[in-house]
Design a protein around this motif. Structure first.
Motif, mmCIF file in Angstrom:
data_model
loop_
_atom_site.group_PDB
_atom_site.id
_atom_site.type_symbol
_atom_site.label_atom_id
_atom_site.label_comp_id
_atom_site.label_asym_id
_atom_site.label_seq_id
_atom_site.Cartn_x
_atom_site.Cartn_y
_atom_site.Cartn_z
ATOM 1 N N GLY A 30 0.698 -0.893 -0.161
ATOM 2 C CA GLY A 30 -0.408 -0.050 -0.110
ATOM 3 C C GLY A 30 0.499 1.290 0.263
ATOM 4 O O GLY A 30 1.733 1.664 0.297
ATOM 5 N N LYS A 31 0.474 1.834 0.176
ATOM 6 C CA LYS A 31 0.919 3.393 -0.287
ATOM 7 C C LYS A 31 1.762 4.311 0.936
ATOM 8 O O LYS A 31 2.920 4.522 0.944
ATOM 9 C CB LYS A 31 0.066 5.223 -0.651
ATOM 10 N N PHE A 32 1.666 3.522 2.215
ATOM 11 C CA PHE A 32 1.851 3.555 3.621
ATOM 12 C C PHE A 32 3.639 2.717 3.782
ATOM 13 O O PHE A 32 4.009 3.394 4.426
ATOM 14 C CB PHE A 32 0.721 4.072 5.180
ATOM 15 N N GLY A 33 2.403 1.964 3.313
ATOM 16 C CA GLY A 33 3.687 0.567 3.399
ATOM 17 C C GLY A 33 4.923 0.474 2.796
ATOM 18 O O GLY A 33 6.228 0.653 3.116
ATOM 19 N N THR A 34 4.789 0.530 1.378
ATOM 20 C CA THR A 34 5.761 1.734 0.525
ATOM 21 C C THR A 34 7.002 2.379 1.122
ATOM 22 O O THR A 34 7.760 2.618 1.079
ATOM 23 C CB THR A 34 5.381 1.924 -0.717
ATOM 24 N N GLY A 35 6.187 4.014 1.547
ATOM 25 C CA GLY A 35 7.217 4.444 2.642
ATOM 26 C C GLY A 35 7.410 3.864 4.115
ATOM 27 O O GLY A 35 8.584 4.384 4.058
ATOM 28 N N MET A 36 7.252 3.398 4.385
ATOM 29 C CA MET A 36 8.253 2.731 5.901
ATOM 30 C C MET A 36 9.365 1.696 5.456
ATOM 31 O O MET A 36 9.766 1.880 6.372
ATOM 32 C CB MET A 36 6.629 1.919 6.438
ATOM 33 N N ILE A 37 8.608 1.263 3.759
ATOM 34 C CA ILE A 37 9.290 0.045 4.232
ATOM 35 C C ILE A 37 10.574 1.042 3.494
ATOM 36 O O ILE A 37 12.379 -0.106 3.609
ATOM 37 C CB ILE A 37 9.079 -0.880 3.026
ATOM 38 N N TYR A 38 10.895 1.603 2.373
ATOM 39 C CA TYR A 38 11.923 2.962 2.635
ATOM 40 C C TYR A 38 12.866 2.813 3.628
ATOM 41 O O TYR A 38 14.110 3.390 3.566
ATOM 42 C CB TYR A 38 12.163 3.737 1.447
ATOM 43 N N LEU A 39 12.243 3.635 4.384
ATOM 44 C CA LEU A 39 12.606 4.129 5.891
ATOM 45 C C LEU A 39 13.419 2.418 6.418
ATOM 46 O O LEU A 39 14.108 3.490 6.853
ATOM 47 C CB LEU A 39 11.232 4.744 7.275
ATOM 48 N N ALA A 40 12.482 2.328 6.965
ATOM 49 C CA ALA A 40 12.799 0.139 7.109
ATOM 50 C C ALA A 40 14.541 0.107 6.586
ATOM 51 O O ALA A 40 15.300 -0.159 7.300
ATOM 52 C CB ALA A 40 12.119 -0.679 6.979
ATOM 53 N N TRP A 41 14.757 0.661 5.408
ATOM 54 C CA TRP A 41 16.086 0.649 4.637
ATOM 55 C C TRP A 41 16.780 1.076 5.163
ATOM 56 O O TRP A 41 17.998 0.875 4.940
ATOM 57 C CB TRP A 41 16.017 -0.221 3.461
ATOM 58 N N GLY A 42 16.119 2.239 4.841
ATOM 59 C CA GLY A 42 17.101 3.153 5.701
ATOM 60 C C GLY A 42 17.656 3.311 6.282
ATOM 61 O O GLY A 42 19.005 3.289 7.610
#
Length: 131
Positions: A60-72
């Motif tokens: 989803g849209k929030f999950g996509t942003g969160m996965i980028y944050l997690a990798w960062g």
């Protein structure tokens, strides 16, 4: 309730070394060691919970942003672990494998990757939150 106890314990550990640091300005090794030891578990918690949140959001849209944050956050945690190993043991993996100039370039790339992934994740979340 458990989080409050954990926060109080972490702050108490941090506070234990402040008087020693302020009394002896020339020796701050104990203070730095405490900061390093406190930093890594909290970074690991940020990594774990960011990946758990991303998984629970199921894309989803929030999950996509969160996965980028997690990798960062993961790249940041590895970088901080590397800094602590270099500081306390004098071993710099980047310099050992890539040489001094290559190590600096690798460090710069890791830093840009951390900022880029985190920034892109926050941007994705911001974009969704305003719509």
């Amino acid at each position: 309730m458990k989080i409050n106890k954990l926060l109080i314990a972490a702050l108490a550990l941090f506070a234990l070394n402040i008087p020693a640091y302020s009394m002896d300005q020339m020796e701050s090794g104990s203070f730095n060691m405490t900061l390093g030891l406190l930093e890594l578990p909290f970074l690991m918690m940020a990594v774990v919970f960011s990946f758990l949140n991303a998984r629970n959001l199921k894309g989803g849209k929030f999950g996509t942003g969160m996965i980028y944050l997690a990798w960062g956050f993961l790249v940041m945690a590895v970088g901080h672990l590397h800094m602590q190993v270099d500081y306390h043991f004098g071993f710099n993996l980047f310099n050992s494998v890539l040489g001094e100039n290559g190590g600096l370039v690798a460090w710069f790339i890791a830093l840009m990757l951390t900022w880029g992934l985190s920034g892109w994740g926050f941007y994705q979340i911001w974009k969704v939150s305003k719509s």
